[in-house]
Design an enzyme around this catalytic site. Structure first.
Site, mmCIF file in Angstrom:
data_model
loop_
_atom_site.group_PDB
_atom_site.id
_atom_site.type_symbol
_atom_site.label_atom_id
_atom_site.label_comp_id
_atom_site.label_asym_id
_atom_site.label_seq_id
_atom_site.Cartn_x
_atom_site.Cartn_y
_atom_site.Cartn_z
ATOM 1 N N ARG A 16 20.359 -37.983 6.973
ATOM 2 C CA ARG A 16 20.202 -37.181 8.279
ATOM 3 C C ARG A 16 18.650 -36.707 8.235
ATOM 4 O O ARG A 16 17.992 -36.943 7.489
ATOM 5 C CB ARG A 16 21.513 -36.048 8.072
ATOM 6 C CG ARG A 16 21.062 -35.261 6.691
ATOM 7 C CD ARG A 16 22.114 -34.224 6.633
ATOM 8 N NE ARG A 16 21.906 -33.158 5.541
ATOM 9 C CZ ARG A 16 22.735 -32.205 5.147
ATOM 10 N NH1 ARG A 16 23.798 -32.013 5.539
ATOM 11 N NH2 ARG A 16 22.437 -31.437 4.004
ATOM 12 N N ASP A 37 20.080 -41.833 -0.355
ATOM 13 C CA ASP A 37 20.773 -40.581 -0.252
ATOM 14 C C ASP A 37 21.739 -40.324 -1.259
ATOM 15 O O ASP A 37 22.000 -41.261 -1.550
ATOM 16 C CB ASP A 37 21.071 -40.140 1.203
ATOM 17 C CG ASP A 37 20.830 -38.752 1.506
ATOM 18 O OD1 ASP A 37 21.432 -37.840 0.962
ATOM 19 O OD2 ASP A 37 20.074 -38.281 2.558
ATOM 20 N N ASP A 59 19.946 -40.250 -6.402
ATOM 21 C CA ASP A 59 19.603 -39.037 -6.893
ATOM 22 C C ASP A 59 18.152 -38.995 -7.292
ATOM 23 O O ASP A 59 17.938 -39.603 -8.069
ATOM 24 C CB ASP A 59 20.700 -38.522 -7.994
ATOM 25 C CG ASP A 59 20.205 -37.371 -8.469
ATOM 26 O OD1 ASP A 59 19.158 -36.685 -8.266
ATOM 27 O OD2 ASP A 59 20.771 -36.666 -9.450
ATOM 28 N N ASN A 86 11.048 -38.217 1.314
ATOM 29 C CA ASN A 86 11.526 -37.264 2.221
ATOM 30 C C ASN A 86 12.536 -36.299 1.590
ATOM 31 O O ASN A 86 12.513 -34.955 1.931
ATOM 32 C CB ASN A 86 12.021 -37.818 3.568
ATOM 33 C CG ASN A 86 12.439 -37.176 4.531
ATOM 34 O OD1 ASN A 86 11.585 -36.468 5.081
ATOM 35 N ND2 ASN A 86 13.942 -36.873 4.547
ATOM 36 N N TYR A 150 10.824 -23.252 -4.735
ATOM 37 C CA TYR A 150 10.439 -24.281 -3.647
ATOM 38 C C TYR A 150 9.234 -24.614 -3.413
ATOM 39 O O TYR A 150 8.542 -25.357 -3.504
ATOM 40 C CB TYR A 150 11.407 -23.991 -2.305
ATOM 41 C CG TYR A 150 11.277 -24.624 -1.246
ATOM 42 C CD1 TYR A 150 11.834 -25.825 -1.088
ATOM 43 C CD2 TYR A 150 10.247 -24.513 -0.361
ATOM 44 C CE1 TYR A 150 11.650 -27.003 0.029
ATOM 45 C CE2 TYR A 150 10.146 -25.417 0.873
ATOM 46 C CZ TYR A 150 10.889 -26.456 0.880
ATOM 47 O OH TYR A 150 10.541 -27.358 1.977
ATOM 48 N N LYS A 154 6.450 -27.747 -3.655
ATOM 49 C CA LYS A 154 6.119 -28.227 -2.749
ATOM 50 C C LYS A 154 4.298 -28.329 -2.799
ATOM 51 O O LYS A 154 3.678 -29.244 -2.408
ATOM 52 C CB LYS A 154 6.390 -27.749 -1.254
ATOM 53 C CG LYS A 154 7.668 -28.093 -0.923
ATOM 54 C CD LYS A 154 7.926 -29.537 -0.746
ATOM 55 C CE LYS A 154 9.397 -29.957 -0.203
ATOM 56 N NZ LYS A 154 9.560 -31.504 0.038
ATOM 57 N N THR A 185 16.471 -29.075 11.423
ATOM 58 C CA THR A 185 17.167 -30.185 10.597
ATOM 59 C C THR A 185 18.561 -29.550 10.052
ATOM 60 O O THR A 185 18.790 -28.223 10.200
ATOM 61 C CB THR A 185 16.551 -30.652 9.193
ATOM 62 O OG1 THR A 185 16.305 -29.434 8.575
ATOM 63 C CG2 THR A 185 15.200 -31.259 9.677
#
Length: 246
Positions: A16, A37, A59, A86, A150, A154, A185
């Site tokens: 997705r 995915d 995974d 991604n 997070y 990144k 998203t």
């Protein structure tokens, strides 16, 4: 028209959102695509909509599953030219509230997942020269409260991308980074809700939030021959949100 005819792409997080948009767009431009995915039902349904595509459960924090995914791609299509890292997980919480377990979980997915992807795929990519696109976030170019785990992951992806570009360039493998901002998203909607996404998007210089296709179009350019002199670079896709950030 950017042409990916004859090229094979492995795209993570492709069930997705941005990954799905990339898979569909790459296929329309001639590539054979492997969607990867952990959301098997959604991933298989998306794959069925793309002629000649394949799906693999992956995974990204598992080295063994990465090895299996790359091998499946080579067995199915005989080559690998493009890797798009991604897939990611989103987590909120202050530093005080975030457990070490949760912090490390975020690194294992968002940071180690990218590391494992490049480490596993680069041997196959060397065969024909190839392109890797990693995906970071604007939370990886400026610190944000309650996004410590997070954001750290990144920021790390940015460093990995630059190191990989320096190491892989001799083999004809390019590595670039996309830095998305507010993209509509499932992950973003799940956190903020569609109305808040729209409201925040309206405040951006371009007057709207981003769509997965915005990121996919940038990824298409970065894996195509037309970007052949680009490597180790960061391409921000945020509607101007970071313009003026100090």
């Amino acid at each position: 028209m950017l042409d990916l005819t004859g090229k094979v792409a492995l795209i993570t997080g492709a069930a997705r959102g941005q990954g799905a948009a990339e898979a569909e767009l790459f296929a329309r431009h001639g590539a054979r695509v492997v969607l990867a995915d952990i959301l098997d039902v959604e991933g298989q349904a998306r794959t069925a909509e793309i002629a000649g595509a394949d799906y693999v459960h992956l995974d990204i924090s598992s080295e063994e599953q990465w090895q299996a995914a790359v091998q499946r791609t080579l067995t199915k299509f005989g080559r690998l030219d493009i890797l798009v890292n991604n897939a990611a997980a989103l987590g909120f919480g202050s530093i005080e509230e975030t457990s070490l377990q949760e912090f490390m979980r975020m690194q294992s997915i968002n940071l180690a997942g990218v590391f494992l992807g490049m480490k596993t795929a680069v041997s196959a990519l060397k065969a024909n020269g190839g392109a890797i696109v990693n995906v970071s976030s604007i939370a990886g170019i400026r610190g944000r409260a309650n996004l410590s785990a997070y954001g750290a992951s990144k920021w790390g992806v940015r460093g990995l991308t630059q190191s990989a570009a320096l190491e892989f360039g001799r083999y004809g493998v390019r590595v670039n980074l996309i830095v998305p901002g507010l993209i509509d998203t499932d992950m973003t909607r799940g956190r903020y809700g569609l109305e808040k996404v729209r409201e925040r998007g309206a405040t951006l210089p371009v007057g709207r939030h981003g769509e997965p296709l915005d990121v996919a179009r940038l990824a298409l350019f970065l894996v195509a021959d037309e970007s052949g002199f680009c490597t180790g670079a960061e391409f921000v896709c945020d509607g101007g949100e970071t313009v003026g950030w100090i």
